[in-house]
Design a protein around this motif. Structure first.
Motif, short mmCIF file in Angstrom:
data_model
loop_
_atom_site.label_atom_id
_atom_site.label_comp_id
_atom_site.label_asym_id
_atom_site.label_seq_id
_atom_site.Cartn_x
_atom_site.Cartn_y
_atom_site.Cartn_z
N TYR A 132 37.63 37.60 42.84
CA TYR A 132 37.09 38.10 41.53
C TYR A 132 37.38 37.28 40.71
O TYR A 132 38.44 36.48 40.63
CB TYR A 132 37.35 39.48 41.36
CG TYR A 132 38.64 39.92 41.09
CD1 TYR A 132 38.96 39.99 39.82
CD2 TYR A 132 39.70 40.08 42.15
CE1 TYR A 132 40.64 40.24 39.62
CE2 TYR A 132 41.11 40.36 41.86
CZ TYR A 132 41.29 40.44 40.56
OH TYR A 132 42.67 40.63 40.35
N LEU A 133 36.97 37.21 39.40
CA LEU A 133 37.27 36.41 38.19
C LEU A 133 37.88 37.26 37.03
O LEU A 133 37.13 38.09 36.55
CB LEU A 133 36.11 35.65 37.55
CG LEU A 133 36.13 34.57 36.63
CD1 LEU A 133 37.34 33.81 37.06
CD2 LEU A 133 34.99 34.14 36.25
N PRO A 134 39.33 37.35 36.99
CA PRO A 134 39.89 38.39 36.22
C PRO A 134 39.39 37.93 34.59
O PRO A 134 39.33 36.74 34.22
CB PRO A 134 41.47 38.21 35.87
CG PRO A 134 41.29 37.37 37.42
CD PRO A 134 40.24 36.51 37.60
N ALA A 135 38.92 39.06 33.73
CA ALA A 135 38.53 38.73 32.40
C ALA A 135 39.45 38.04 31.43
O ALA A 135 39.31 37.45 30.57
CB ALA A 135 37.90 40.03 32.02
N ASP A 136 40.99 38.57 31.93
CA ASP A 136 41.97 37.86 30.97
C ASP A 136 42.19 36.71 30.97
O ASP A 136 43.01 36.19 30.39
CB ASP A 136 42.97 39.11 31.13
CG ASP A 136 43.68 39.03 32.50
OD1 ASP A 136 43.18 38.22 33.24
OD2 ASP A 136 44.75 39.61 32.88
N LYS A 137 41.46 36.10 32.14
CA LYS A 137 41.91 34.70 32.27
C LYS A 137 40.75 33.76 31.49
O LYS A 137 40.70 32.44 31.48
CB LYS A 137 41.94 34.09 33.64
CG LYS A 137 42.86 34.81 34.46
CD LYS A 137 43.13 34.21 36.03
CE LYS A 137 44.57 34.52 36.58
NZ LYS A 137 44.65 34.12 37.76
N GLU A 169 37.07 42.62 35.22
CA GLU A 169 36.30 41.56 36.09
C GLU A 169 35.30 40.80 35.38
O GLU A 169 34.22 41.35 35.07
CB GLU A 169 36.28 42.09 37.50
CG GLU A 169 37.15 42.75 38.02
CD GLU A 169 36.85 43.23 39.36
OE1 GLU A 169 35.73 42.72 40.17
OE2 GLU A 169 37.62 43.96 40.21
N SER A 170 35.30 39.60 35.09
CA SER A 170 34.35 38.91 34.35
C SER A 170 32.83 38.61 35.30
O SER A 170 32.27 38.93 34.38
CB SER A 170 34.93 37.47 34.20
OG SER A 170 33.70 36.76 33.56
N ASN A 171 32.93 38.67 36.46
CA ASN A 171 31.68 38.56 37.39
C ASN A 171 30.86 39.98 37.50
O ASN A 171 29.88 40.03 37.91
CB ASN A 171 32.22 38.24 38.59
CG ASN A 171 33.31 39.10 39.42
OD1 ASN A 171 34.30 38.41 38.84
ND2 ASN A 171 33.34 39.56 40.30
N ASN A 172 31.42 41.07 36.53
CA ASN A 172 30.96 42.35 36.43
C ASN A 172 29.67 42.45 35.28
O ASN A 172 29.11 43.46 35.30
CB ASN A 172 31.59 43.60 36.66
CG ASN A 172 32.12 43.70 37.94
OD1 ASN A 172 31.33 43.23 38.94
ND2 ASN A 172 33.32 44.39 38.01
N ILE A 173 30.10 41.78 34.39
CA ILE A 173 29.51 41.77 32.87
C ILE A 173 28.04 42.01 32.88
O ILE A 173 27.40 42.75 32.63
CB ILE A 173 30.19 40.67 31.83
CG1 ILE A 173 31.46 41.03 31.75
CG2 ILE A 173 29.32 41.13 30.59
CD1 ILE A 173 32.20 39.90 30.82
N ASN A 174 27.34 40.86 33.52
CA ASN A 174 25.82 40.84 33.46
C ASN A 174 25.31 41.82 34.54
O ASN A 174 24.22 42.57 34.12
CB ASN A 174 25.55 39.38 33.90
CG ASN A 174 25.86 38.29 33.14
OD1 ASN A 174 25.59 38.26 31.84
ND2 ASN A 174 26.36 37.01 33.79
#
Length: 501
Positions: A132-137, A169-174
Protein backbone atom coordinates in the motif's frame (compact mmCIF):
# COMPACT_ATOMS: atom_id res chain seq x y z
CA UNK A 1 4.33 -13.29 -26.62
CA UNK A 2 2.95 -10.90 -23.98
CA UNK A 3 -0.60 -11.55 -25.19
CA UNK A 4 -0.05 -15.32 -25.03
CA UNK A 5 1.20 -15.11 -21.45
CA UNK A 6 -1.77 -12.97 -20.42
CA UNK A 7 -4.17 -15.30 -22.24
CA UNK A 8 -2.57 -18.32 -20.57
CA UNK A 9 -3.02 -16.81 -17.13
CA UNK A 10 -6.66 -15.93 -17.87
CA UNK A 11 -7.47 -19.44 -19.16
CA UNK A 12 -5.83 -21.07 -16.14
CA UNK A 13 -7.60 -18.73 -13.73
CA UNK A 14 -11.01 -19.27 -15.32
CA UNK A 15 -10.48 -23.03 -15.53
CA UNK A 16 -9.75 -23.25 -11.80
CA UNK A 17 -12.75 -21.11 -10.90
CA UNK A 18 -15.18 -22.84 -13.29
CA UNK A 19 -14.27 -26.31 -11.99
CA UNK A 20 -14.61 -25.19 -8.36
CA UNK A 21 -17.90 -23.42 -9.11
CA UNK A 22 -19.37 -26.53 -10.73
CA UNK A 23 -18.20 -28.65 -7.79
CA UNK A 24 -20.29 -26.27 -5.69
CA UNK A 25 -23.33 -27.67 -7.53
CA UNK A 26 -22.05 -31.23 -7.90
CA UNK A 27 -21.28 -32.00 -4.24
CA UNK A 28 -24.64 -31.00 -2.72
CA UNK A 29 -26.43 -32.69 -5.64
CA UNK A 30 -24.69 -35.97 -4.85
CA UNK A 31 -25.25 -35.45 -1.12
CA UNK A 32 -29.00 -35.28 -1.80
CA UNK A 33 -28.76 -38.36 -4.06
CA UNK A 34 -29.41 -36.36 -7.24
CA UNK A 35 -27.92 -37.80 -10.42
CA UNK A 36 -25.33 -35.62 -12.20
CA UNK A 37 -25.14 -36.72 -15.84
CA UNK A 38 -22.30 -34.45 -16.99
CA UNK A 39 -19.50 -32.39 -15.43
CA UNK A 40 -17.76 -30.25 -18.05
CA UNK A 41 -15.07 -27.62 -18.18
CA UNK A 42 -16.01 -25.46 -21.20
CA UNK A 43 -18.94 -26.28 -23.47
CA UNK A 44 -19.07 -29.41 -25.62
CA UNK A 45 -21.51 -28.50 -28.39
CA UNK A 46 -21.42 -31.40 -30.90
CA UNK A 47 -18.13 -32.83 -29.59
CA UNK A 48 -15.63 -32.87 -26.70
CA UNK A 49 -11.86 -32.57 -26.47
CA UNK A 50 -11.91 -35.17 -23.71
CA UNK A 51 -14.58 -37.23 -21.92
CA UNK A 52 -14.73 -40.20 -19.58
CA UNK A 53 -17.76 -41.87 -17.99
CA UNK A 54 -17.38 -42.69 -14.29
CA UNK A 55 -20.46 -44.35 -12.82
CA UNK A 56 -23.42 -42.07 -13.67
CA UNK A 57 -21.38 -38.97 -14.58
CA UNK A 58 -19.58 -38.10 -17.80
CA UNK A 59 -16.51 -35.97 -17.04
CA UNK A 60 -15.10 -33.93 -19.89
CA UNK A 61 -13.53 -30.85 -21.44
CA UNK A 62 -15.42 -29.01 -24.17
CA UNK A 63 -14.01 -27.00 -27.05
CA UNK A 64 -15.87 -23.70 -26.47
CA UNK A 65 -14.01 -21.83 -23.67
CA UNK A 66 -16.96 -19.78 -22.43
CA UNK A 67 -17.52 -21.42 -19.06
CA UNK A 68 -18.57 -24.87 -17.89
CA UNK A 69 -21.56 -26.75 -16.53
CA UNK A 70 -22.96 -29.74 -14.66
CA UNK A 71 -26.02 -31.39 -16.18
CA UNK A 72 -28.29 -32.47 -13.35
CA UNK A 73 -31.05 -34.96 -14.11
CA UNK A 74 -34.54 -33.53 -14.15
CA UNK A 75 -33.51 -29.89 -14.29
CA UNK A 76 -34.29 -27.27 -16.93
CA UNK A 77 -30.85 -25.86 -17.72
CA UNK A 78 -28.73 -24.72 -20.67
CA UNK A 79 -28.96 -28.21 -22.24
CA UNK A 80 -32.70 -27.55 -22.87
CA UNK A 81 -33.31 -31.32 -22.64
CA UNK A 82 -37.09 -31.29 -23.22
CA UNK A 83 -37.20 -35.04 -23.92
CA UNK A 84 -36.08 -35.89 -20.40
CA UNK A 85 -38.48 -33.38 -18.86
CA UNK A 86 -41.39 -34.97 -20.78
CA UNK A 87 -40.86 -38.32 -19.05
CA UNK A 88 -42.20 -39.38 -15.64
CA UNK A 89 -40.21 -37.81 -12.75
CA UNK A 90 -37.70 -40.17 -11.15
CA UNK A 91 -36.58 -40.18 -7.48
CA UNK A 92 -32.97 -39.32 -8.44
CA UNK A 93 -34.01 -36.22 -10.41
CA UNK A 94 -33.63 -32.61 -9.34
CA UNK A 95 -37.32 -31.84 -9.86
CA UNK A 96 -38.43 -34.46 -7.30
CA UNK A 97 -36.27 -33.10 -4.49
CA UNK A 98 -37.64 -30.75 -1.81
CA UNK A 99 -37.34 -27.04 -2.66
CA UNK A 100 -34.82 -26.41 0.13
CA UNK A 101 -32.50 -29.10 -1.26
CA UNK A 102 -32.79 -27.69 -4.77
CA UNK A 103 -32.01 -24.23 -3.38
CA UNK A 104 -28.82 -25.50 -1.71
CA UNK A 105 -27.76 -27.22 -4.95
CA UNK A 106 -28.27 -24.03 -6.95
CA UNK A 107 -26.65 -21.66 -4.47
CA UNK A 108 -23.64 -23.95 -4.02
CA UNK A 109 -21.62 -22.53 -6.92
CA UNK A 110 -22.04 -18.96 -5.71
CA UNK A 111 -21.04 -19.89 -2.18
CA UNK A 112 -17.95 -21.71 -3.44
CA UNK A 113 -16.85 -18.68 -5.50
CA UNK A 114 -17.18 -16.44 -2.44
CA UNK A 115 -15.23 -18.90 -0.28
CA UNK A 116 -12.55 -19.31 -2.96
CA UNK A 117 -12.12 -15.53 -3.19
CA UNK A 118 -11.79 -15.25 0.58
CA UNK A 119 -9.35 -18.20 0.83
CA UNK A 120 -7.13 -16.89 -1.98
CA UNK A 121 -7.01 -13.40 -0.45
CA UNK A 122 -6.07 -14.89 2.93
CA UNK A 123 -3.36 -17.02 1.27
CA UNK A 124 -1.93 -14.04 -0.64
CA UNK A 125 -1.82 -11.90 2.51
CA UNK A 126 -0.13 -14.66 4.48
CA UNK A 127 2.52 -15.31 1.81
CA UNK A 128 3.18 -11.91 0.20
CA UNK A 129 1.57 -9.46 2.60
CA UNK A 130 -0.21 -6.38 1.29
CA UNK A 131 1.40 -3.47 -0.52
CA UNK A 132 0.00 0.00 0.00
CA UNK A 133 1.01 3.64 -0.37
CA UNK A 134 1.10 5.41 3.02
CA UNK A 135 -0.64 8.77 2.81
CA UNK A 136 1.88 10.40 5.14
CA UNK A 137 4.66 9.74 2.60
CA UNK A 138 3.00 11.89 -0.08
CA UNK A 139 4.99 14.95 0.99
CA UNK A 140 4.56 16.75 -2.35
CA UNK A 141 0.79 16.41 -2.29
CA UNK A 142 -1.37 15.34 -5.22
CA UNK A 143 -1.85 16.31 -8.84
CA UNK A 144 -5.53 17.08 -9.36
CA UNK A 145 -7.42 16.02 -12.49
CA UNK A 146 -8.39 19.20 -14.40
CA UNK A 147 -12.05 18.08 -14.43
CA UNK A 148 -12.01 17.94 -10.61
CA UNK A 149 -10.51 21.35 -9.88
CA UNK A 150 -13.79 23.25 -10.07
CA UNK A 151 -14.57 21.99 -6.56
CA UNK A 152 -11.68 24.08 -5.27
CA UNK A 153 -8.82 21.56 -5.23
CA UNK A 154 -5.31 22.67 -6.18
CA UNK A 155 -2.26 20.83 -7.44
CA UNK A 156 -0.11 20.10 -4.39
CA UNK A 157 -3.07 19.57 -2.02
CA UNK A 158 -2.60 16.97 0.74
CA UNK A 159 -5.69 14.91 1.59
CA UNK A 160 -6.17 14.75 5.36
CA UNK A 161 -9.53 13.02 5.80
CA UNK A 162 -12.55 11.64 3.94
CA UNK A 163 -15.91 12.14 5.67
CA UNK A 164 -14.02 12.75 8.91
CA UNK A 165 -11.91 9.57 8.67
CA UNK A 166 -8.15 10.18 8.60
CA UNK A 167 -6.61 9.01 5.32
CA UNK A 168 -3.95 6.39 5.98
CA UNK A 169 -3.54 4.89 2.52
CA UNK A 170 -3.15 7.06 -0.56
CA UNK A 171 -4.41 4.36 -2.95
CA UNK A 172 -7.87 4.40 -1.30
CA UNK A 173 -8.77 8.03 -1.96
CA UNK A 174 -10.17 7.78 -5.50
CA UNK A 175 -11.89 4.47 -4.78
CA UNK A 176 -13.64 5.82 -1.68
CA UNK A 177 -14.94 8.88 -3.56
CA UNK A 178 -16.16 6.90 -6.58
CA UNK A 179 -17.54 3.80 -4.85
CA UNK A 180 -18.17 4.52 -1.18
CA UNK A 181 -20.11 7.75 -1.26
CA UNK A 182 -17.56 10.16 0.22
CA UNK A 183 -18.92 13.72 0.32
CA UNK A 184 -16.47 15.74 2.47
CA UNK A 185 -12.77 15.92 1.63
CA UNK A 186 -10.46 17.73 4.04
CA UNK A 187 -7.30 19.01 2.36
CA UNK A 188 -4.27 21.10 3.19
CA UNK A 189 -3.54 23.49 0.33
CA UNK A 190 0.07 24.30 -0.68
CA UNK A 191 -0.39 27.64 1.16
CA UNK A 192 -0.91 25.73 4.41
CA UNK A 193 -4.62 26.55 4.60
CA UNK A 194 -6.81 23.63 5.69
CA UNK A 195 -10.21 23.40 4.01
CA UNK A 196 -13.06 20.88 3.93
CA UNK A 197 -14.49 20.69 0.41
CA UNK A 198 -18.03 19.43 -0.16
CA UNK A 199 -18.54 17.22 -3.21
CA UNK A 200 -21.76 16.96 -5.19
CA UNK A 201 -24.00 13.96 -4.61
CA UNK A 202 -23.38 12.69 -8.14
CA UNK A 203 -19.65 13.34 -8.21
CA UNK A 204 -18.93 9.72 -9.16
CA UNK A 205 -21.11 9.97 -12.28
CA UNK A 206 -19.57 13.34 -13.15
CA UNK A 207 -16.02 11.97 -12.98
CA UNK A 208 -16.94 8.77 -14.79
CA UNK A 209 -18.50 10.68 -17.69
CA UNK A 210 -15.42 12.89 -18.06
CA UNK A 211 -13.06 9.93 -17.75
CA UNK A 212 -11.30 11.50 -14.76
CA UNK A 213 -11.35 8.39 -12.57
CA UNK A 214 -8.03 9.30 -10.93
CA UNK A 215 -8.96 12.61 -9.35
CA UNK A 216 -5.94 12.50 -7.02
CA UNK A 217 -2.55 11.26 -8.25
CA UNK A 218 0.60 11.46 -6.09
CA UNK A 219 2.64 14.39 -7.35
CA UNK A 220 5.90 13.35 -9.01
CA UNK A 221 8.83 14.99 -10.74
CA UNK A 222 8.83 14.84 -14.54
CA UNK A 223 11.40 12.08 -15.04
CA UNK A 224 11.08 10.34 -18.41
CA UNK A 225 10.93 6.53 -18.40
CA UNK A 226 10.02 5.83 -22.02
CA UNK A 227 9.79 7.65 -25.36
CA UNK A 228 7.18 6.62 -27.93
CA UNK A 229 8.35 5.73 -31.40
CA UNK A 230 8.10 8.52 -34.01
CA UNK A 231 6.91 10.96 -31.32
CA UNK A 232 7.82 14.66 -31.02
CA UNK A 233 10.03 13.74 -28.05
CA UNK A 234 11.97 11.19 -30.11
CA UNK A 235 12.39 13.69 -32.95
CA UNK A 236 13.65 16.34 -30.56
CA UNK A 237 16.19 13.99 -28.98
CA UNK A 238 14.76 13.29 -25.53
CA UNK A 239 16.32 10.36 -23.66
CA UNK A 240 15.21 8.01 -20.92
CA UNK A 241 16.16 9.46 -17.55
CA UNK A 242 15.78 13.10 -18.64
CA UNK A 243 13.96 15.29 -16.15
CA UNK A 244 11.83 18.15 -17.47
CA UNK A 245 12.57 21.26 -15.42
CA UNK A 246 11.29 24.16 -17.55
CA UNK A 247 8.75 25.19 -20.19
CA UNK A 248 9.04 28.32 -22.34
CA UNK A 249 11.43 29.95 -19.87
CA UNK A 250 9.32 29.15 -16.78
CA UNK A 251 10.91 26.85 -14.20
CA UNK A 252 8.91 23.91 -12.95
CA UNK A 253 9.38 21.02 -10.55
CA UNK A 254 6.51 18.59 -11.02
CA UNK A 255 4.93 16.86 -13.99
CA UNK A 256 1.52 18.47 -13.45
CA UNK A 257 3.12 21.92 -13.77
CA UNK A 258 4.52 20.91 -17.16
CA UNK A 259 1.34 19.22 -18.46
CA UNK A 260 -0.83 22.12 -17.30
CA UNK A 261 1.56 24.66 -18.80
CA UNK A 262 1.68 22.76 -22.09
CA UNK A 263 -2.12 22.55 -22.15
CA UNK A 264 -2.50 26.26 -21.45
CA UNK A 265 0.06 27.17 -24.09
CA UNK A 266 -1.60 25.00 -26.71
CA UNK A 267 -4.96 26.66 -26.02
CA UNK A 268 -3.81 30.27 -26.06
CA UNK A 269 -5.54 32.51 -28.57
CA UNK A 270 -4.02 33.96 -31.70
CA UNK A 271 -5.20 36.70 -34.04
CA UNK A 272 -5.42 36.48 -37.83
CA UNK A 273 -5.89 39.69 -39.86
CA UNK A 274 -7.03 39.26 -43.47
CA UNK A 275 -8.53 41.20 -46.36
CA UNK A 276 -11.95 39.97 -47.47
CA UNK A 277 -13.93 41.57 -50.30
CA UNK A 278 -11.87 44.76 -50.10
CA UNK A 279 -12.20 45.22 -46.34
CA UNK A 280 -9.87 44.36 -43.47
CA UNK A 281 -11.19 41.82 -40.94
CA UNK A 282 -9.76 39.78 -38.07
CA UNK A 283 -10.61 36.69 -36.03
CA UNK A 284 -9.40 34.98 -32.86
CA UNK A 285 -9.06 31.25 -32.46
CA UNK A 286 -7.30 28.65 -30.32
CA UNK A 287 -3.76 27.69 -31.18
CA UNK A 288 -4.71 23.99 -31.11
CA UNK A 289 -6.94 24.53 -34.15
CA UNK A 290 -4.02 25.49 -36.41
CA UNK A 291 -3.18 22.63 -38.73
CA UNK A 292 -1.95 22.42 -42.30
CA UNK A 293 -4.90 23.20 -44.53
CA UNK A 294 -7.16 23.85 -41.56
CA UNK A 295 -6.86 27.63 -41.42
CA UNK A 296 -9.76 28.33 -43.77
CA UNK A 297 -12.02 25.70 -42.19
CA UNK A 298 -11.56 26.98 -38.64
CA UNK A 299 -11.92 30.68 -39.43
CA UNK A 300 -14.29 30.86 -42.38
CA UNK A 301 -11.68 32.15 -44.82
CA UNK A 302 -12.17 31.86 -48.56
CA UNK A 303 -9.60 30.96 -51.19
CA UNK A 304 -9.63 34.54 -52.53
CA UNK A 305 -8.96 36.14 -49.12
CA UNK A 306 -5.49 37.62 -48.53
CA UNK A 307 -3.76 37.00 -45.18
CA UNK A 308 -2.13 40.14 -43.79
CA UNK A 309 -0.75 39.16 -40.39
CA UNK A 310 -0.78 36.55 -37.61
CA UNK A 311 -0.35 37.83 -34.05
CA UNK A 312 0.92 41.18 -35.34
CA UNK A 313 3.54 39.49 -37.55
CA UNK A 314 3.16 40.86 -41.09
CA UNK A 315 2.93 38.17 -43.76
CA UNK A 316 4.43 38.51 -47.22
CA UNK A 317 4.22 34.92 -48.52
CA UNK A 318 2.37 31.65 -47.93
CA UNK A 319 5.58 29.98 -46.79
CA UNK A 320 6.04 32.71 -44.20
CA UNK A 321 2.50 32.09 -42.93
CA UNK A 322 3.19 28.36 -42.53
CA UNK A 323 6.47 29.07 -40.76
CA UNK A 324 4.79 31.55 -38.41
CA UNK A 325 1.99 29.14 -37.53
CA UNK A 326 4.49 26.32 -37.00
CA UNK A 327 6.58 28.46 -34.65
CA UNK A 328 3.49 29.40 -32.67
CA UNK A 329 2.98 25.71 -31.94
CA UNK A 330 6.58 25.13 -30.85
CA UNK A 331 7.54 25.03 -27.20
CA UNK A 332 10.91 25.33 -25.49
CA UNK A 333 11.46 22.52 -23.00
CA UNK A 334 14.32 22.57 -20.49
CA UNK A 335 15.57 19.19 -19.37
CA UNK A 336 18.13 18.03 -16.84
CA UNK A 337 20.34 15.23 -18.16
CA UNK A 338 22.79 14.18 -15.50
CA UNK A 339 24.55 17.40 -14.47
CA UNK A 340 23.70 19.18 -17.72
CA UNK A 341 20.81 21.55 -18.41
CA UNK A 342 19.63 21.29 -22.02
CA UNK A 343 16.99 23.34 -23.86
CA UNK A 344 15.04 21.77 -26.72
CA UNK A 345 12.51 23.19 -29.13
CA UNK A 346 9.63 20.73 -29.62
CA UNK A 347 6.45 20.70 -31.69
CA UNK A 348 3.79 18.73 -29.76
CA UNK A 349 1.48 16.50 -31.77
CA UNK A 350 -2.10 17.46 -32.64
CA UNK A 351 -3.27 16.30 -29.20
CA UNK A 352 -0.74 18.59 -27.52
CA UNK A 353 1.43 15.69 -26.36
CA UNK A 354 5.17 15.02 -26.57
CA UNK A 355 4.96 11.21 -26.53
CA UNK A 356 6.80 10.35 -23.32
CA UNK A 357 6.07 7.94 -20.49
CA UNK A 358 6.86 8.96 -16.92
CA UNK A 359 8.94 6.95 -14.49
CA UNK A 360 6.98 5.48 -11.56
CA UNK A 361 10.12 4.78 -9.51
CA UNK A 362 9.45 7.78 -7.29
CA UNK A 363 6.11 6.29 -6.23
CA UNK A 364 7.34 2.69 -6.05
CA UNK A 365 10.00 3.77 -3.59
CA UNK A 366 7.23 4.95 -1.24
CA UNK A 367 5.26 1.68 -1.30
CA UNK A 368 5.15 -0.16 2.03
CA UNK A 369 4.32 -3.82 2.71
CA UNK A 370 2.19 -4.94 5.64
CA UNK A 371 2.91 -8.51 6.75
CA UNK A 372 0.29 -10.80 8.33
CA UNK A 373 0.25 -13.77 10.67
CA UNK A 374 -2.01 -16.67 9.66
CA UNK A 375 -4.79 -15.48 11.97
CA UNK A 376 -4.52 -11.87 10.81
CA UNK A 377 -4.42 -12.99 7.16
CA UNK A 378 -7.68 -14.92 7.60
CA UNK A 379 -9.46 -11.97 9.22
CA UNK A 380 -8.10 -9.47 6.69
CA UNK A 381 -8.79 -11.87 3.79
CA UNK A 382 -12.46 -11.99 4.76
CA UNK A 383 -12.57 -8.20 5.01
CA UNK A 384 -10.85 -7.80 1.63
CA UNK A 385 -13.28 -10.23 -0.02
CA UNK A 386 -16.24 -8.35 1.45
CA UNK A 387 -15.07 -4.94 0.23
CA UNK A 388 -14.14 -6.35 -3.18
CA UNK A 389 -17.70 -7.62 -3.54
CA UNK A 390 -19.10 -4.30 -2.25
CA UNK A 391 -17.01 -2.17 -4.61
CA UNK A 392 -17.73 -4.34 -7.64
CA UNK A 393 -21.47 -4.14 -6.96
CA UNK A 394 -21.17 -0.36 -6.43
CA UNK A 395 -19.47 0.24 -9.77
CA UNK A 396 -22.18 -1.56 -11.75
CA UNK A 397 -24.24 1.65 -11.58
CA UNK A 398 -21.89 3.06 -14.21
CA UNK A 399 -22.93 0.35 -16.67
CA UNK A 400 -26.35 1.97 -16.97
CA UNK A 401 -24.87 5.10 -18.53
CA UNK A 402 -24.01 5.64 -22.19
CA UNK A 403 -20.29 5.77 -21.46
CA UNK A 404 -20.55 2.75 -19.14
CA UNK A 405 -22.24 0.61 -21.78
CA UNK A 406 -19.53 1.45 -24.31
CA UNK A 407 -16.87 0.67 -21.69
CA UNK A 408 -18.01 -2.90 -21.09
CA UNK A 409 -15.25 -5.40 -21.74
CA UNK A 410 -15.05 -9.13 -22.35
CA UNK A 411 -12.22 -11.63 -22.24
CA UNK A 412 -9.79 -9.05 -23.58
CA UNK A 413 -10.49 -6.75 -20.65
CA UNK A 414 -10.07 -9.61 -18.19
CA UNK A 415 -6.83 -10.64 -19.90
CA UNK A 416 -5.38 -7.16 -19.40
CA UNK A 417 -5.73 -7.64 -15.63
CA UNK A 418 -2.79 -10.02 -15.81
CA UNK A 419 0.81 -8.97 -16.28
CA UNK A 420 2.69 -9.70 -19.54
CA UNK A 421 5.22 -11.65 -17.48
CA UNK A 422 4.02 -14.56 -15.35
CA UNK A 423 3.61 -13.36 -11.78
CA UNK A 424 2.01 -15.69 -9.24
CA UNK A 425 1.26 -12.86 -6.81
CA UNK A 426 -0.86 -10.90 -9.29
CA UNK A 427 -2.23 -14.14 -10.77
CA UNK A 428 -3.78 -15.16 -7.46
CA UNK A 429 -4.99 -11.63 -6.68
CA UNK A 430 -6.75 -11.49 -10.05
CA UNK A 431 -8.14 -15.01 -9.61
CA UNK A 432 -9.65 -13.96 -6.28
CA UNK A 433 -11.15 -10.85 -7.90
CA UNK A 434 -12.64 -12.83 -10.80
CA UNK A 435 -14.04 -15.40 -8.34
CA UNK A 436 -15.85 -12.63 -6.45
CA UNK A 437 -17.14 -11.20 -9.76
CA UNK A 438 -18.42 -14.63 -10.85
CA UNK A 439 -20.23 -15.04 -7.53
CA UNK A 440 -21.94 -11.66 -7.92
CA UNK A 441 -22.85 -12.11 -11.58
CA UNK A 442 -24.24 -15.60 -10.99
CA UNK A 443 -26.43 -14.27 -8.18
CA UNK A 444 -28.19 -11.82 -10.50
CA UNK A 445 -31.83 -12.93 -11.04
CA UNK A 446 -31.34 -13.62 -14.74
CA UNK A 447 -32.79 -16.85 -16.16
CA UNK A 448 -30.03 -19.28 -17.24
CA UNK A 449 -27.81 -18.03 -14.40
CA UNK A 450 -27.85 -19.54 -10.91
CA UNK A 451 -29.64 -16.41 -9.70
CA UNK A 452 -32.52 -17.08 -12.10
CA UNK A 453 -33.00 -20.59 -10.72
CA UNK A 454 -32.77 -19.25 -7.17
CA UNK A 455 -35.42 -16.62 -7.97
CA UNK A 456 -37.91 -19.27 -9.16
CA UNK A 457 -37.13 -21.53 -6.19
CA UNK A 458 -37.77 -18.70 -3.74
CA UNK A 459 -41.06 -18.02 -5.53
CA UNK A 460 -42.00 -21.69 -5.06
CA UNK A 461 -41.01 -21.72 -1.38
CA UNK A 462 -42.97 -18.52 -0.65
CA UNK A 463 -46.13 -19.38 -2.64
CA UNK A 464 -46.07 -23.14 -2.27
CA UNK A 465 -46.55 -23.53 -6.03
CA UNK A 466 -44.01 -24.66 -8.62
CA UNK A 467 -43.66 -22.41 -11.69
CA UNK A 468 -45.00 -23.95 -14.88
CA UNK A 469 -42.29 -25.92 -16.70
CA UNK A 470 -43.09 -24.17 -19.98
CA UNK A 471 -42.50 -20.83 -18.26
CA UNK A 472 -39.16 -22.13 -16.98
CA UNK A 473 -38.19 -23.32 -20.47
CA UNK A 474 -39.03 -19.99 -22.11
CA UNK A 475 -37.28 -18.06 -19.31
CA UNK A 476 -34.18 -20.24 -19.75
CA UNK A 477 -34.17 -19.58 -23.50
CA UNK A 478 -34.58 -15.81 -23.03
CA UNK A 479 -31.81 -15.82 -20.44
CA UNK A 480 -29.44 -17.71 -22.75
CA UNK A 481 -30.11 -15.24 -25.59
CA UNK A 482 -29.56 -12.29 -23.25
CA UNK A 483 -26.29 -13.67 -21.88
CA UNK A 484 -25.00 -14.57 -25.34
CA UNK A 485 -25.87 -11.06 -26.53
CA UNK A 486 -23.99 -9.48 -23.62
CA UNK A 487 -20.96 -11.71 -24.24
CA UNK A 488 -20.89 -10.78 -27.93
CA UNK A 489 -21.36 -7.08 -27.15
CA UNK A 490 -18.64 -6.99 -24.47
CA UNK A 491 -16.11 -8.85 -26.61
CA UNK A 492 -17.09 -6.72 -29.60
CA UNK A 493 -16.13 -3.69 -27.51
CA UNK A 494 -12.73 -5.29 -26.87
CA UNK A 495 -12.18 -5.78 -30.60
CA UNK A 496 -13.31 -2.24 -31.43
CA UNK A 497 -10.98 -0.73 -28.81
CA UNK A 498 -8.08 -2.82 -30.07
CA UNK A 499 -8.33 -1.12 -33.48
CA UNK A 500 -9.27 2.40 -32.36
CA UNK A 501 -7.27 3.11 -29.19
Amino acid sequence: MDILIQAGQLILSLSILIVLHEFGHYLPARAFKTRVEKFYLFFDYKFSIFKKKIKDTEWGIGWIPLGGYVKISGMIDESMDKEQMAQEPQPWEFRTKPAWQRLIIMIGGIVVNLIVGFVIYAMVLAIWGREYLPADKIVNGYSIAPEFKHYGFEDGDKVLSLDGEVVKESNNINKFILLRGVQDVEVEHPSGEIETIKLSEDVEYEMFQTGAMSMFSPRTHAVIDSIYEASPAETAGFQKGDQIVGLNGAKLEFWDEFSNGLRDYQKREWKVVYEKDGRIDSTFSSIDSIMMGGLARTNGLDTEDRLISINDTELVSWDQMLSTVHNLRNVDVDIKRGDKLISMNVTPNNRGLLGVGLSDKEIKDLVATEEYSIGAAIASGFKLAYWTLHDYAAQLKFVFTKKGASSMGGFGAFGKLFEPEWNWHTFWLNTALISIILAFMNFLPIPALDGGHIMFLLYEMITGRKPNEKVLEYAQLVGLILILGLVLYANGNDIYKAFTE
